[in-house]
Design a protein around this motif. Structure first.
Motif, PDB file in Angstrom:
ATOM      1  N   VAL A  53       0.631  -0.961  -0.205  1.00  0.00           N
ATOM      2  CA  VAL A  53       0.075   0.328  -0.410  1.00  0.00           C
ATOM      3  C   VAL A  53       1.156   1.134  -0.273  1.00  0.00           C
ATOM      4  O   VAL A  53       0.421   1.882  -1.035  1.00  0.00           O
ATOM      5  CB  VAL A  53      -1.517   0.148   1.306  1.00  0.00           C
ATOM      6  N   ARG A  54       1.884   1.811   0.917  1.00  0.00           N
ATOM      7  CA  ARG A  54       2.967   2.247   1.100  1.00  0.00           C
ATOM      8  C   ARG A  54       3.165   2.766  -0.411  1.00  0.00           C
ATOM      9  O   ARG A  54       3.727   3.973  -0.809  1.00  0.00           O
ATOM     10  CB  ARG A  54       4.211   2.516   1.862  1.00  0.00           C
ATOM     11  N   ALA A  55       3.630   1.755  -0.579  1.00  0.00           N
ATOM     12  CA  ALA A  55       4.715   2.528  -2.439  1.00  0.00           C
ATOM     13  C   ALA A  55       3.673   2.203  -3.353  1.00  0.00           C
ATOM     14  O   ALA A  55       3.462   3.050  -4.258  1.00  0.00           O
ATOM     15  CB  ALA A  55       5.275   0.925  -2.763  1.00  0.00           C
ATOM     16  N   ALA A  56       1.963   1.620  -3.649  1.00  0.00           N
ATOM     17  CA  ALA A  56       1.426   2.516  -4.451  1.00  0.00           C
ATOM     18  C   ALA A  56       0.800   3.805  -4.292  1.00  0.00           C
ATOM     19  O   ALA A  56       0.714   4.263  -5.656  1.00  0.00           O
ATOM     20  CB  ALA A  56      -0.035   1.192  -4.326  1.00  0.00           C
ATOM     21  N   LEU A  57       0.563   4.038  -2.904  1.00  0.00           N
ATOM     22  CA  LEU A  57       0.215   5.437  -2.366  1.00  0.00           C
ATOM     23  C   LEU A  57       1.558   6.019  -3.231  1.00  0.00           C
ATOM     24  O   LEU A  57       1.191   7.029  -3.867  1.00  0.00           O
ATOM     25  CB  LEU A  57      -0.182   5.444  -1.430  1.00  0.00           C
ATOM     26  N   ALA A  58       3.081   5.875  -2.991  1.00  0.00           N
ATOM     27  CA  ALA A  58       3.793   6.930  -3.853  1.00  0.00           C
ATOM     28  C   ALA A  58       3.052   7.064  -5.235  1.00  0.00           C
ATOM     29  O   ALA A  58       3.848   8.403  -5.314  1.00  0.00           O
ATOM     30  CB  ALA A  58       5.483   6.403  -3.340  1.00  0.00           C
ATOM     31  N   ALA A  59       3.546   6.031  -5.876  1.00  0.00           N
ATOM     32  CA  ALA A  59       3.377   5.441  -7.439  1.00  0.00           C
ATOM     33  C   ALA A  59       2.348   6.335  -7.805  1.00  0.00           C
ATOM     34  O   ALA A  59       1.833   7.240  -8.656  1.00  0.00           O
ATOM     35  CB  ALA A  59       3.684   4.651  -7.789  1.00  0.00           C
ATOM     36  N   ALA A  60       1.161   6.669  -7.022  1.00  0.00           N
ATOM     37  CA  ALA A  60      -0.288   7.291  -7.456  1.00  0.00           C
ATOM     38  C   ALA A  60      -0.048   8.951  -7.458  1.00  0.00           C
ATOM     39  O   ALA A  60      -0.670   9.631  -8.228  1.00  0.00           O
ATOM     40  CB  ALA A  60      -1.543   6.100  -6.639  1.00  0.00           C
ATOM     41  N   THR A  61       0.358   9.323  -6.433  1.00  0.00           N
ATOM     42  CA  THR A  61       0.208  10.432  -5.793  1.00  0.00           C
ATOM     43  C   THR A  61       1.695  11.031  -7.508  1.00  0.00           C
ATOM     44  O   THR A  61       1.038  12.146  -7.018  1.00  0.00           O
ATOM     45  CB  THR A  61       1.193  10.704  -4.421  1.00  0.00           C
ATOM     46  N   SER A  62       2.334  10.342  -7.572  1.00  0.00           N
ATOM     47  CA  SER A  62       3.457  11.286  -8.857  1.00  0.00           C
ATOM     48  C   SER A  62       1.962  11.181  -9.553  1.00  0.00           C
ATOM     49  O   SER A  62       2.659  12.161 -10.020  1.00  0.00           O
ATOM     50  CB  SER A  62       4.290  10.304  -8.288  1.00  0.00           C
ATOM     51  N   ARG A  63       1.448  10.137  -9.754  1.00  0.00           N
ATOM     52  CA  ARG A  63       0.310  10.145 -11.234  1.00  0.00           C
ATOM     53  C   ARG A  63      -0.363  11.385 -11.465  1.00  0.00           C
ATOM     54  O   ARG A  63      -1.046  11.888 -11.979  1.00  0.00           O
ATOM     55  CB  ARG A  63      -0.170   8.759 -11.707  1.00  0.00           C
ATOM     56  N   LEU A  64      -0.924  10.870 -10.118  1.00  0.00           N
ATOM     57  CA  LEU A  64      -2.424  12.428  -9.306  1.00  0.00           C
ATOM     58  C   LEU A  64      -2.041  13.371  -9.963  1.00  0.00           C
ATOM     59  O   LEU A  64      -3.053  13.976  -9.618  1.00  0.00           O
ATOM     60  CB  LEU A  64      -2.927  11.955  -8.240  1.00  0.00           C
ATOM     61  N   ALA A  65      -0.743  13.937  -9.672  1.00  0.00           N
ATOM     62  CA  ALA A  65      -0.048  15.415  -9.548  1.00  0.00           C
ATOM     63  C   ALA A  65      -0.706  15.682 -10.908  1.00  0.00           C
ATOM     64  O   ALA A  65      -1.156  17.254 -10.815  1.00  0.00           O
ATOM     65  CB  ALA A  65       1.442  15.261  -9.504  1.00  0.00           C
ATOM     66  N   ALA A  66      -0.923  14.992 -12.026  1.00  0.00           N
ATOM     67  CA  ALA A  66      -1.177  16.260 -13.454  1.00  0.00           C
ATOM     68  C   ALA A  66      -2.880  16.536 -13.209  1.00  0.00           C
ATOM     69  O   ALA A  66      -3.013  17.132 -13.109  1.00  0.00           O
ATOM     70  CB  ALA A  66      -0.953  15.250 -14.463  1.00  0.00           C
ATOM     71  N   VAL A  67      -3.891  15.615 -12.395  1.00  0.00           N
ATOM     72  CA  VAL A  67      -4.769  15.791 -12.969  1.00  0.00           C
ATOM     73  C   VAL A  67      -5.783  16.490 -11.119  1.00  0.00           C
ATOM     74  O   VAL A  67      -6.814  17.101 -11.300  1.00  0.00           O
ATOM     75  CB  VAL A  67      -5.753  15.118 -12.883  1.00  0.00           C
ATOM     76  N   SER A  68      -4.501  16.494 -10.248  1.00  0.00           N
ATOM     77  CA  SER A  68      -4.970  17.326  -8.820  1.00  0.00           C
ATOM     78  C   SER A  68      -4.316  18.009  -8.191  1.00  0.00           C
ATOM     79  O   SER A  68      -3.340  17.887  -8.128  1.00  0.00           O
ATOM     80  CB  SER A  68      -5.504  15.800  -7.909  1.00  0.00           C
ATOM     81  N   GLY A  69      -5.069  18.761  -7.498  1.00  0.00           N
ATOM     82  CA  GLY A  69      -4.164  19.611  -6.597  1.00  0.00           C
ATOM     83  C   GLY A  69      -3.544  19.616  -4.853  1.00  0.00           C
ATOM     84  O   GLY A  69      -3.460  19.642  -4.287  1.00  0.00           O
ATOM     85  N   THR A  70      -4.657  17.681  -4.588  1.00  0.00           N
ATOM     86  CA  THR A  70      -4.910  16.777  -3.550  1.00  0.00           C
ATOM     87  C   THR A  70      -3.981  15.668  -3.809  1.00  0.00           C
ATOM     88  O   THR A  70      -4.779  15.262  -3.746  1.00  0.00           O
ATOM     89  CB  THR A  70      -5.450  17.540  -2.763  1.00  0.00           C
ATOM     90  N   PRO A  71      -3.108  15.261  -4.735  1.00  0.00           N
ATOM     91  CA  PRO A  71      -2.568  13.638  -5.713  1.00  0.00           C
ATOM     92  C   PRO A  71      -2.333  13.120  -3.877  1.00  0.00           C
ATOM     93  O   PRO A  71      -3.213  11.836  -4.427  1.00  0.00           O
ATOM     94  CB  PRO A  71      -1.155  14.316  -6.218  1.00  0.00           C
ATOM     95  N   ARG A  72      -1.435  13.213  -3.002  1.00  0.00           N
ATOM     96  CA  ARG A  72      -1.918  12.680  -1.816  1.00  0.00           C
ATOM     97  C   ARG A  72      -2.326  12.192  -1.130  1.00  0.00           C
ATOM     98  O   ARG A  72      -3.062  11.000  -0.358  1.00  0.00           O
ATOM     99  CB  ARG A  72      -0.575  12.736  -0.897  1.00  0.00           C
ATOM    100  N   LEU A  73      -3.718  13.223  -0.692  1.00  0.00           N
ATOM    101  CA  LEU A  73      -4.857  13.368  -0.257  1.00  0.00           C
ATOM    102  C   LEU A  73      -5.650  11.697  -0.972  1.00  0.00           C
ATOM    103  O   LEU A  73      -6.712  11.254  -1.034  1.00  0.00           O
ATOM    104  CB  LEU A  73      -5.228  14.517  -0.101  1.00  0.00           C
ATOM    105  N   ASP A  74      -6.103  12.821  -2.055  1.00  0.00           N
ATOM    106  CA  ASP A  74      -6.769  11.486  -3.283  1.00  0.00           C
ATOM    107  C   ASP A  74      -6.606  10.273  -3.441  1.00  0.00           C
ATOM    108  O   ASP A  74      -7.185   8.725  -3.154  1.00  0.00           O
ATOM    109  CB  ASP A  74      -6.481  11.956  -4.317  1.00  0.00           C
ATOM    110  N   ALA A  75      -4.960   9.854  -3.459  1.00  0.00           N
ATOM    111  CA  ALA A  75      -4.877   8.679  -3.367  1.00  0.00           C
ATOM    112  C   ALA A  75      -4.637   8.150  -2.336  1.00  0.00           C
ATOM    113  O   ALA A  75      -5.337   6.887  -2.319  1.00  0.00           O
ATOM    114  CB  ALA A  75      -3.208   8.514  -3.684  1.00  0.00           C
ATOM    115  N   GLU A  76      -4.550   8.684  -1.390  1.00  0.00           N
ATOM    116  CA  GLU A  76      -4.949   8.049  -0.146  1.00  0.00           C
ATOM    117  C   GLU A  76      -6.272   7.613   0.430  1.00  0.00           C
ATOM    118  O   GLU A  76      -7.400   5.866   0.387  1.00  0.00           O
ATOM    119  CB  GLU A  76      -4.895   8.923   0.802  1.00  0.00           C
ATOM    120  N   LEU A  77      -7.155   8.490  -0.140  1.00  0.00           N
ATOM    121  CA  LEU A  77      -8.383   8.545  -0.157  1.00  0.00           C
ATOM    122  C   LEU A  77      -8.896   6.499  -0.573  1.00  0.00           C
ATOM    123  O   LEU A  77      -9.827   6.762  -0.194  1.00  0.00           O
ATOM    124  CB  LEU A  77      -9.322   9.510  -0.298  1.00  0.00           C
ATOM    125  N   LEU A  78      -8.767   6.994  -1.921  1.00  0.00           N
ATOM    126  CA  LEU A  78      -9.473   5.698  -2.818  1.00  0.00           C
ATOM    127  C   LEU A  78      -8.664   5.013  -2.560  1.00  0.00           C
ATOM    128  O   LEU A  78      -9.268   3.777  -2.728  1.00  0.00           O
ATOM    129  CB  LEU A  78      -8.709   6.280  -4.977  1.00  0.00           C
TER     130      LEU A  78
END
Length: 274
Positions: free
Chosen positions: A5-30
């Motif tokens: 989960v830790r690694a997936a969150l880090a990778a998702a945060t990087s990918r979400l930065a292009a579409v969200s102003g809160t990429p880490r929070l979005d990744a954690e909620l999902l």
């Protein structure tokens, strides 16, 4: 090899930065949604678990600009959690400014009667009823699908006996008076640019209001003046550039107008009294 989960969150945060102003929070909620636990539980005890396959499906939806609240089907507002979906506008912290103003006005005693015009998910009405257990209220909306969401929220929150709903055009046909009137009407000017996760997903009828964004305020002004009890309060949300233009509409109906700012210091709400 399975990712944690830790690694997936880090990778998702990087990918979400292009579409969200809160990429880490979005990744954690999902991720919490995919795991079927709260975000807090995930952060405290599940970071070293294997990331569930469902997470990638949810992540793909967010990368396509679908709002997190529509993906999870819920959104917190004030003291309550609401079901949300594409039939209703997603409740935002800015709108809590209206409830804050009402709490300052009524204190713990509260209003006896509450009217929420354009109730959508029921956010404002149900937050008020949760705040004041002795109050009763009515939510009005022009969308049958939105009213169905609001009614389900009232039932799930144990507020169905104190909340009624009706289909209609703002206050038309309603009888007052109401001690507290709440309204978050559409206030975006037609043609204005909005973020992709708003313009592409949230209901247009809840967003746009004519060429200047004040069309629905024009229609609300005489209805609120008619329905507001003497000594009562109406709280009407506005766009942060609309205080003067919208305020004039209500002042012409004989209402006292005070502008209230949100937590970011922007004009957000008109406070109206008879």
């Amino acid at each position: 090899m399975e990712r944690s989960v830790r690694a997936a969150l880090a990778a998702a945060t990087s990918r979400l930065a292009a579409v969200s102003g809160t990429p880490r929070l979005d990744a954690e909620l999902l991720m919490a949604e995919a795991l079927g636990v709260t975000r807090e539980t995930m952060l405290l005890s599940r970071l070293d678990d294997a990331a569930p396959a469902l997470f990638e499906t949810l992540l793909a939806r967010r990368l396509a600009h679908e709002p997190v609240a529509y993906i999870t089907g819920r959104r917190g507002f004030w003291t309550i959690e609401l079901e949300v979906g594409p039939a209703v506008l997603i409740p935002r912290p800015d709108s809590e400014t209206l409830i804050e103003a009402a709490v300052e006005r009524f204190g713990t005693g509260g209003p006896r009667t509450v009217l929420d015009l354009g109730t959508g998910s029921g956010a404002l009405l149900l937050a008020a009823l949760d705040e004041w257990p002795a109050a009763t209220g009515h939510g009005r909306d022009a969308s049958p699908d939105a009213l169905a969401v609001a009614a389900r929220n009232a039932a799930r929150l144990g507020l169905a006996e104190r909340a009624t709903f009706s289909l209609g055009d703002w206050g038309a046909g309603l009888d007052g008076p109401f001690d507290l009137i709440l309204a978050n009407p559409p206030y975006v000017a037609a043609g204005a640019e909005l973020p992709a996760d708003v313009a592409g997903w949230e209901p247009e009828a809840a967003l746009y209001a004519g060429t200047d964004g004040c069309e629905d305020h024009r229609r609300l002004a005489p209805e609120i003046a008619r329905l507001l009890a003497p000594g009562g309060l109406a709280c009407v949300e506005i766009g942060f550039t609309q205080a003067e233009a919208a305020g004039i509409l209500f002042a012409r109906q004989g209402l006292e107008v005070v502008v209230r700012k949100d937590l970011a210091g922007r004009d957000r709400c008109l406070l109206l009294r008879r």
